[in-house]
Design a protein around this motif. Sequence first.
Motif, PDB file in Angstrom:
ATOM      1  N   ILE A  46      40.935  26.185  50.704  1.00  0.00           N
ATOM      2  CA  ILE A  46      41.615  26.995  49.697  1.00  0.00           C
ATOM      3  C   ILE A  46      40.578  27.783  48.911  1.00  0.00           C
ATOM      4  N   PHE A  47      40.857  29.059  48.717  1.00  0.00           N
ATOM      5  CA  PHE A  47      39.899  29.950  48.078  1.00  0.00           C
ATOM      6  C   PHE A  47      40.479  30.607  46.825  1.00  0.00           C
ATOM      7  N   ASP A  48      39.704  30.590  45.761  1.00  0.00           N
ATOM      8  CA  ASP A  48      39.970  31.496  44.662  1.00  0.00           C
ATOM      9  C   ASP A  48      39.790  32.913  45.202  1.00  0.00           C
ATOM     10  N   ALA A  49      40.434  33.883  44.578  1.00  0.00           N
ATOM     11  CA  ALA A  49      40.363  35.259  45.085  1.00  0.00           C
ATOM     12  C   ALA A  49      39.301  36.083  44.377  1.00  0.00           C
ATOM     13  N   TYR A  50      39.490  36.312  43.074  1.00  0.00           N
ATOM     14  CA  TYR A  50      38.674  37.274  42.348  1.00  0.00           C
ATOM     15  C   TYR A  50      37.309  36.698  41.975  1.00  0.00           C
ATOM     16  N   GLY A  51      36.281  37.320  42.514  1.00  0.00           N
ATOM     17  CA  GLY A  51      34.924  36.827  42.321  1.00  0.00           C
ATOM     18  C   GLY A  51      34.472  35.913  43.432  1.00  0.00           C
ATOM     19  N   THR A  52      35.428  35.390  44.209  1.00  0.00           N
ATOM     20  CA  THR A  52      35.107  34.474  45.304  1.00  0.00           C
ATOM     21  C   THR A  52      35.212  35.199  46.645  1.00  0.00           C
ATOM     22  N   LEU A  53      36.403  35.648  46.998  1.00  0.00           N
ATOM     23  CA  LEU A  53      36.564  36.471  48.199  1.00  0.00           C
ATOM     24  C   LEU A  53      36.334  37.951  47.896  1.00  0.00           C
TER      25      LEU A  53
END
Length: 230
Positions: free
Chosen positions: A7-14
Amino acid sequence: MPITTCIFDAYGTLFDVAAAARRAAAEPDHAALAERWPALAAAWRARQLQYTWLRAITGAHANFGQVTGEALDWALEAQGLAGDAGLRARLMALYRELDAYPEVPAMLEALKRAGKATAILSNGSPDMLTDAVEAAGIGALLDDLLSVESVGVYKPHPSVYDLVGRRFGCDRSEVLFVSSNGWDAGAAAGYGFVSAWVNRAGDPVDRLPWRPAHVLTDLAGIPHLAEMLA
Protein backbone atom coordinates in the motif's frame (compact mmCIF):
# COMPACT_ATOMS: atom_id res chain seq x y z
CA MET A 1 3.15 -13.63 8.01
CA PRO A 2 4.37 -12.97 4.47
CA ILE A 3 3.61 -9.66 2.76
CA THR A 4 0.65 -10.05 0.42
CA THR A 5 -0.39 -6.42 0.00
CA CYS A 6 1.69 -3.32 -0.76
CA ILE A 7 0.00 0.00 0.00
CA PHE A 8 1.36 3.37 -1.03
CA ASP A 9 0.74 6.91 0.04
CA ALA A 10 0.29 9.03 -3.09
CA TYR A 11 1.49 12.60 -2.69
CA GLY A 12 5.21 12.83 -2.05
CA THR A 13 5.54 9.04 -2.25
CA LEU A 14 4.47 8.02 -5.76
CA PHE A 15 3.99 11.59 -7.04
CA ASP A 16 6.39 14.53 -6.75
CA VAL A 17 4.44 17.29 -5.02
CA ALA A 18 6.95 19.94 -6.12
CA ALA A 19 6.30 19.16 -9.79
CA ALA A 20 3.35 21.54 -10.17
CA ALA A 21 5.30 24.63 -9.11
CA ARG A 22 8.42 23.51 -10.98
CA ARG A 23 6.51 22.98 -14.24
CA ALA A 24 4.59 26.25 -13.93
CA ALA A 25 7.84 28.14 -13.33
CA ALA A 26 9.19 26.87 -16.65
CA GLU A 27 6.24 28.33 -18.57
CA PRO A 28 6.60 31.81 -20.13
CA ASP A 29 3.35 33.06 -18.61
CA HIS A 30 4.59 32.46 -15.08
CA ALA A 31 8.08 33.97 -15.05
CA ALA A 32 7.41 35.38 -11.58
CA LEU A 33 7.85 31.86 -10.24
CA ALA A 34 11.31 31.35 -11.74
CA GLU A 35 13.16 32.19 -8.53
CA ARG A 36 10.39 31.51 -6.05
CA TRP A 37 8.95 28.13 -7.03
CA PRO A 38 10.96 26.03 -4.50
CA ALA A 39 9.78 28.21 -1.60
CA LEU A 40 6.24 28.23 -2.94
CA ALA A 41 6.20 24.43 -3.32
CA ALA A 42 7.54 23.90 0.20
CA ALA A 43 5.07 26.32 1.80
CA TRP A 44 2.16 24.89 -0.20
CA ARG A 45 2.93 21.35 0.91
CA ALA A 46 3.53 22.28 4.55
CA ARG A 47 0.23 24.15 4.85
CA GLN A 48 -1.64 21.43 3.00
CA LEU A 49 -0.54 18.84 5.55
CA GLN A 50 -1.12 21.15 8.50
CA TYR A 51 -4.64 21.89 7.33
CA THR A 52 -5.47 18.18 7.03
CA TRP A 53 -4.29 17.56 10.59
CA LEU A 54 -6.25 20.52 11.96
CA ARG A 55 -9.39 19.45 10.12
CA ALA A 56 -8.99 15.87 11.40
CA ILE A 57 -8.55 17.03 15.00
CA THR A 58 -11.50 19.43 14.92
CA GLY A 59 -13.84 17.27 12.84
CA ALA A 60 -14.10 19.98 10.18
CA HIS A 61 -13.51 17.75 7.18
CA ALA A 62 -13.31 19.15 3.66
CA ASN A 63 -12.16 17.34 0.55
CA PHE A 64 -8.51 17.40 -0.44
CA GLY A 65 -9.10 19.63 -3.43
CA GLN A 66 -10.45 22.38 -1.19
CA VAL A 67 -7.65 21.94 1.33
CA THR A 68 -5.05 22.00 -1.45
CA GLY A 69 -6.52 25.23 -2.81
CA GLU A 70 -6.60 26.88 0.60
CA ALA A 71 -2.99 25.91 1.22
CA LEU A 72 -2.02 27.30 -2.17
CA ASP A 73 -3.77 30.59 -1.44
CA TRP A 74 -1.70 30.95 1.74
CA ALA A 75 1.54 30.06 -0.05
CA LEU A 76 0.87 32.48 -2.92
CA GLU A 77 0.20 35.31 -0.48
CA ALA A 78 3.34 34.46 1.46
CA GLN A 79 5.34 34.71 -1.77
CA GLY A 80 3.75 38.00 -2.81
CA LEU A 81 1.81 36.34 -5.63
CA ALA A 82 -1.73 36.62 -4.33
CA GLY A 83 -4.28 37.86 -6.85
CA ASP A 84 -2.77 36.13 -9.89
CA ALA A 85 -5.83 34.06 -10.78
CA GLY A 86 -4.19 32.60 -13.86
CA LEU A 87 -1.22 31.30 -11.89
CA ARG A 88 -3.47 29.83 -9.22
CA ALA A 89 -5.61 28.03 -11.79
CA ARG A 90 -2.55 26.67 -13.57
CA LEU A 91 -0.99 25.36 -10.36
CA MET A 92 -4.22 23.66 -9.32
CA ALA A 93 -4.51 22.03 -12.75
CA LEU A 94 -0.90 20.83 -12.66
CA TYR A 95 -1.46 19.34 -9.20
CA ARG A 96 -3.89 16.91 -10.78
CA GLU A 97 -1.18 15.56 -13.08
CA LEU A 98 1.93 15.52 -10.91
CA ASP A 99 5.00 13.72 -12.19
CA ALA A 100 5.48 10.24 -10.79
CA TYR A 101 8.96 9.53 -9.50
CA PRO A 102 11.04 7.79 -12.20
CA GLU A 103 11.27 4.43 -10.45
CA VAL A 104 7.52 4.09 -9.84
CA PRO A 105 6.37 2.14 -12.95
CA ALA A 106 9.15 -0.48 -12.78
CA MET A 107 8.67 -0.86 -9.03
CA LEU A 108 4.94 -1.48 -9.36
CA GLU A 109 5.48 -3.85 -12.28
CA ALA A 110 7.89 -5.91 -10.17
CA LEU A 111 5.37 -6.16 -7.35
CA LYS A 112 2.64 -7.30 -9.71
CA ARG A 113 4.95 -9.95 -11.22
CA ALA A 114 5.57 -11.19 -7.69
CA GLY A 115 1.83 -11.58 -7.13
CA LYS A 116 1.41 -8.75 -4.63
CA ALA A 117 -1.77 -6.71 -4.35
CA THR A 118 -1.03 -3.01 -4.82
CA ALA A 119 -3.05 0.08 -3.96
CA ILE A 120 -2.90 3.73 -3.03
CA LEU A 121 -4.16 4.88 0.37
CA SER A 122 -4.31 8.65 0.26
CA ASN A 123 -5.72 11.87 1.63
CA GLY A 124 -6.52 12.69 -1.99
CA SER A 125 -10.10 12.74 -3.19
CA PRO A 126 -11.06 9.99 -5.66
CA ASP A 127 -11.17 12.32 -8.66
CA MET A 128 -7.73 13.77 -7.89
CA LEU A 129 -6.22 10.33 -7.47
CA THR A 130 -7.79 9.07 -10.69
CA ASP A 131 -6.39 12.04 -12.62
CA ALA A 132 -2.89 11.62 -11.16
CA VAL A 133 -2.79 7.88 -11.82
CA GLU A 134 -4.04 8.31 -15.38
CA ALA A 135 -1.53 11.08 -16.09
CA ALA A 136 1.28 8.85 -14.83
CA GLY A 137 0.04 5.85 -16.79
CA ILE A 138 0.14 3.49 -13.81
CA GLY A 139 -3.53 2.59 -13.42
CA ALA A 140 -3.08 -0.97 -14.67
CA LEU A 141 -0.45 -1.56 -11.96
CA LEU A 142 -2.75 -0.69 -9.05
CA ASP A 143 -5.63 -2.81 -7.74
CA ASP A 144 -7.41 0.10 -6.10
CA LEU A 145 -7.29 3.77 -5.12
CA LEU A 146 -8.39 4.12 -1.50
CA SER A 147 -9.34 7.62 -0.39
CA VAL A 148 -10.03 9.11 3.03
CA GLU A 149 -13.24 10.51 1.56
CA SER A 150 -14.93 7.17 2.31
CA VAL A 151 -14.41 7.75 6.06
CA GLY A 152 -14.44 11.56 6.18
CA VAL A 153 -11.23 12.10 8.15
CA TYR A 154 -7.59 12.49 7.21
CA LYS A 155 -4.59 10.35 8.03
CA PRO A 156 -3.29 9.33 10.47
CA HIS A 157 -6.73 8.52 11.90
CA PRO A 158 -6.95 4.71 12.35
CA SER A 159 -10.19 4.52 10.38
CA VAL A 160 -8.18 5.43 7.28
CA TYR A 161 -5.80 2.50 7.75
CA ASP A 162 -8.83 0.27 8.38
CA LEU A 163 -9.72 0.72 4.69
CA VAL A 164 -6.90 -1.63 3.67
CA GLY A 165 -8.16 -4.66 5.57
CA ARG A 166 -11.72 -3.92 4.56
CA ARG A 167 -10.76 -3.88 0.89
CA PHE A 168 -8.22 -6.71 0.73
CA GLY A 169 -9.28 -8.95 3.63
CA CYS A 170 -5.70 -9.21 4.85
CA ASP A 171 -4.17 -9.19 8.30
CA ARG A 172 -2.32 -6.02 9.27
CA SER A 173 0.93 -7.97 9.43
CA GLU A 174 0.56 -8.87 5.73
CA VAL A 175 0.63 -5.22 4.65
CA LEU A 176 3.75 -3.35 3.60
CA PHE A 177 2.79 0.30 3.91
CA VAL A 178 5.02 2.80 2.12
CA SER A 179 5.05 6.56 2.66
CA SER A 180 7.44 9.46 2.20
CA ASN A 181 5.86 11.13 5.23
CA GLY A 182 7.65 10.09 8.39
CA TRP A 183 4.58 10.72 10.53
CA ASP A 184 2.47 8.53 8.20
CA ALA A 185 4.97 5.68 8.19
CA GLY A 186 5.23 5.92 11.97
CA ALA A 187 1.48 5.94 12.51
CA ALA A 188 1.08 2.99 10.14
CA ALA A 189 3.65 1.07 12.20
CA GLY A 190 1.68 1.85 15.33
CA TYR A 191 -1.45 0.58 13.59
CA GLY A 192 0.23 -2.77 12.93
CA PHE A 193 1.41 -2.52 9.34
CA VAL A 194 4.97 -3.28 8.33
CA SER A 195 5.93 0.24 7.35
CA ALA A 196 8.65 1.65 5.12
CA TRP A 197 9.60 5.30 5.11
CA VAL A 198 10.92 6.69 1.82
CA ASN A 199 13.25 9.36 3.15
CA ARG A 200 14.43 11.10 0.00
CA ALA A 201 15.61 14.20 1.86
CA GLY A 202 17.66 12.42 4.53
CA ASP A 203 15.52 13.84 7.34
CA PRO A 204 15.74 12.69 10.97
CA VAL A 205 13.18 10.15 12.14
CA ASP A 206 10.10 11.83 13.63
CA ARG A 207 9.89 11.72 17.41
CA LEU A 208 6.68 9.77 17.70
CA PRO A 209 5.64 6.74 19.80
CA TRP A 210 6.20 4.50 16.75
CA ARG A 211 8.93 4.21 14.14
CA PRO A 212 8.89 2.72 10.64
CA ALA A 213 10.53 -0.68 10.44
CA HIS A 214 12.40 0.19 7.26
CA VAL A 215 13.92 3.36 5.81
CA LEU A 216 14.78 3.72 2.11
CA THR A 217 16.04 6.60 -0.02
CA ASP A 218 13.68 5.85 -2.91
CA LEU A 219 11.10 3.28 -4.04
CA ALA A 220 13.35 1.08 -6.14
CA GLY A 221 14.05 -1.33 -3.29
CA ILE A 222 10.41 -1.96 -2.36
CA PRO A 223 9.98 -5.18 -4.41
CA HIS A 224 13.10 -6.69 -2.84
CA LEU A 225 11.93 -5.64 0.62
CA ALA A 226 8.51 -7.21 0.04
CA GLU A 227 10.16 -10.49 -0.99
CA MET A 228 12.56 -10.44 1.97
CA LEU A 229 9.60 -10.07 4.31
CA ALA A 230 7.98 -13.17 2.82
